[in-house]
Design a protein around this motif. Sequence first.
Motif, PDB file in Angstrom:
ATOM      1  N   UNK A 217      94.234  40.960  56.399  1.00 51.07           N
ATOM      2  CA  UNK A 217      94.685  41.240  55.034  1.00 51.07           C
ATOM      3  C   UNK A 217      95.857  42.206  54.955  1.00 51.07           C
ATOM      4  N   UNK A 218      96.287  42.761  56.082  1.00 53.50           N
ATOM      5  CA  UNK A 218      97.389  43.722  56.029  1.00 53.50           C
ATOM      6  C   UNK A 218      97.655  44.379  57.354  1.00 53.50           C
ATOM      7  N   UNK A 219      97.508  45.712  57.384  1.00 53.54           N
ATOM      8  CA  UNK A 219      97.812  46.481  58.596  1.00 53.54           C
ATOM      9  C   UNK A 219      96.751  47.546  58.828  1.00 53.54           C
ATOM     10  N   UNK A 220      96.656  47.979  60.081  1.00 51.43           N
ATOM     11  CA  UNK A 220      95.802  49.105  60.435  1.00 51.43           C
ATOM     12  C   UNK A 220      96.611  50.052  61.310  1.00 51.43           C
ATOM     13  N   UNK A 221      96.655  51.320  60.910  1.00 50.92           N
ATOM     14  CA  UNK A 221      97.352  52.344  61.681  1.00 50.92           C
ATOM     15  C   UNK A 221      96.328  53.136  62.463  1.00 50.92           C
ATOM     16  N   UNK A 222      96.497  53.163  63.773  1.00 48.33           N
ATOM     17  CA  UNK A 222      95.615  53.947  64.633  1.00 48.33           C
ATOM     18  C   UNK A 222      96.237  55.320  64.853  1.00 48.33           C
ATOM     19  N   UNK A 223      95.424  56.364  64.660  1.00 49.09           N
ATOM     20  CA  UNK A 223      95.891  57.725  64.873  1.00 49.09           C
ATOM     21  C   UNK A 223      95.446  58.220  66.251  1.00 49.09           C
ATOM     22  N   UNK A 224      96.183  59.176  66.779  1.00 52.95           N
ATOM     23  CA  UNK A 224      95.915  59.676  68.130  1.00 52.95           C
ATOM     24  C   UNK A 224      94.531  60.296  68.260  1.00 52.95           C
ATOM     25  N   UNK A 225      93.964  60.793  67.154  1.00 57.87           N
ATOM     26  CA  UNK A 225      92.637  61.421  67.212  1.00 57.87           C
ATOM     27  C   UNK A 225      91.498  60.406  67.050  1.00 57.87           C
ATOM     28  N   UNK A 226      91.832  59.114  67.014  1.00 55.55           N
ATOM     29  CA  UNK A 226      90.816  58.081  66.935  1.00 55.55           C
ATOM     30  C   UNK A 226      90.590  57.514  65.548  1.00 55.55           C
ATOM     31  N   UNK A 227      91.077  58.184  64.514  1.00 59.38           N
ATOM     32  CA  UNK A 227      90.916  57.675  63.154  1.00 59.38           C
ATOM     33  C   UNK A 227      91.804  56.462  62.930  1.00 59.38           C
ATOM     34  N   UNK A 228      91.460  55.681  61.921  1.00 61.15           N
ATOM     35  CA  UNK A 228      92.287  54.547  61.532  1.00 61.15           C
ATOM     36  C   UNK A 228      92.527  54.584  60.032  1.00 61.15           C
ATOM     37  N   UNK A 229      93.663  54.028  59.616  1.00 68.12           N
ATOM     38  CA  UNK A 229      94.003  53.920  58.187  1.00 68.12           C
ATOM     39  C   UNK A 229      94.390  52.473  57.939  1.00 68.12           C
TER      40      UNK A 229
END
Length: 468
Positions: free
Chosen positions: A254-266
């Motif tokens: 449905x779109x995009x997922x941004x992975x952060x260096x600390x393991x979180x995702x947006x």
Amino acid sequence: MTNQLDFSSLRLAILGGGPGGYEAAMVASSLGADVTIIERKGLGGSAVLTDVVPSKTLIATADTMTRFLDAHDLGVEFADETAVSANLHRVNQRLLKLALEQSSDIRQTLERLGVRVIIGTGKLLDNHRIEVVPGDGGETTVVEADALLLALGSHPRELPDAMPDGERIFNWTQLYNLTEIPQHLIVVGSGVTGAEFASAYNGLGSKVTLVSSRDRVLPGEDADAAEVLEGVFRDRGMTVLSEARASAVERTETGVMVRLADGRTVEGTHCLVAVGAIPNTEGIGLENAGVAVNKSGHITVDGVSRTTAPNVYAAGDCTGVLALASVAAMQGRIAMAHLLGDTVTPLKLKQVASNIFTSPEIATVGVSEADVESGRYQGDIVKLSLHTNARAKMLGVKDGFVKVISRKGSGTVIGGVVVGPRASELIFPLALAVTRKLHVDDVANTFTVYPSLTGSISEAARRLHVHL
């Protein structure tokens, strides 16, 4: 009888048609030089075609939207609460049309001055020759010149695990492909470009998440200004993730997922990656001409735009001096003044006025408060919030301030910051004061209109008065 020099025999070749290139061409041609300018895409370069002109046109639309939505506080009522919306397809059509018109205007101006314009790709053979492959597929030619100016520009930096596709993941040159307002735009990077687009799309109606690897937005700018802007962002519903470094951006169903260096995702519907720029210096033949570059790939220049190669100058983003169209243009003009023996003043970065086109805008010039706090300069600082300014109250302006910095002891104006609507216009009197080394009393004793936002500049100067 005049002593005007004749430069009609001097041949100048300019590689790159952005502000540094076309401004230099105008100066050199007006002084009589034989000028050829080689540009890959179109006159104006990325500043006109994909960067400054289109982005600031988009921002102008967003600013109008924001002012409409804030009009309720001024007593303005709408019969339909959903009446204000943006047609992004029309917005992007308009801004791209403006960009092309501006590019065409620049080309026509140059050609009227007698400048030879070649659309194509150039490569240096040495410090006097450029090999040109025409954009129309024509025969390769060699342009010979007595002097060269390199105005090569830059392109967006990309992350290996966040490559733009122009559909869901974008660099800042690709956003104008969008036909609908993104439902949820994730902006990776909180520098000037990231902050401007985050502000614009928030104003246009997108849900925006701003991912900042630093502890605040605009880490290189005035701390008070950044604090005001971040507060406005949050008040307008934007999510700001501080100290959150993006490691990857992926497409989802449905779109995009941004992975952060600390393991979180947006997760969102679209993502803009705005993590800096890379100079267009690779593969251009600089080594053939003896032009040195530094570790970042930027061309090394001095205060009059000379490179390490004889008869070769450089201007603009490819030099890494300060990535502003106004600085590129000034570097180009300075280069020509030096080459042609005209009156020349070396580039002085502490006189450069710059603006960040967020809402509110942030404009700066000269010495910063950080410079004073570090001990590099001895200064006095006065900061006045705009909420006490009568004109600001009438306009419904709640966020912003004026900051004036004077040299301790003498009272000479050495710096300033303006945060507020049209700060890009309001910074000019402070830029004039810094450039001309005016005393705070010169500013304070100059009439301002009442009521006006510039009244706060005058008031700040009055508070910096040095009693003798």
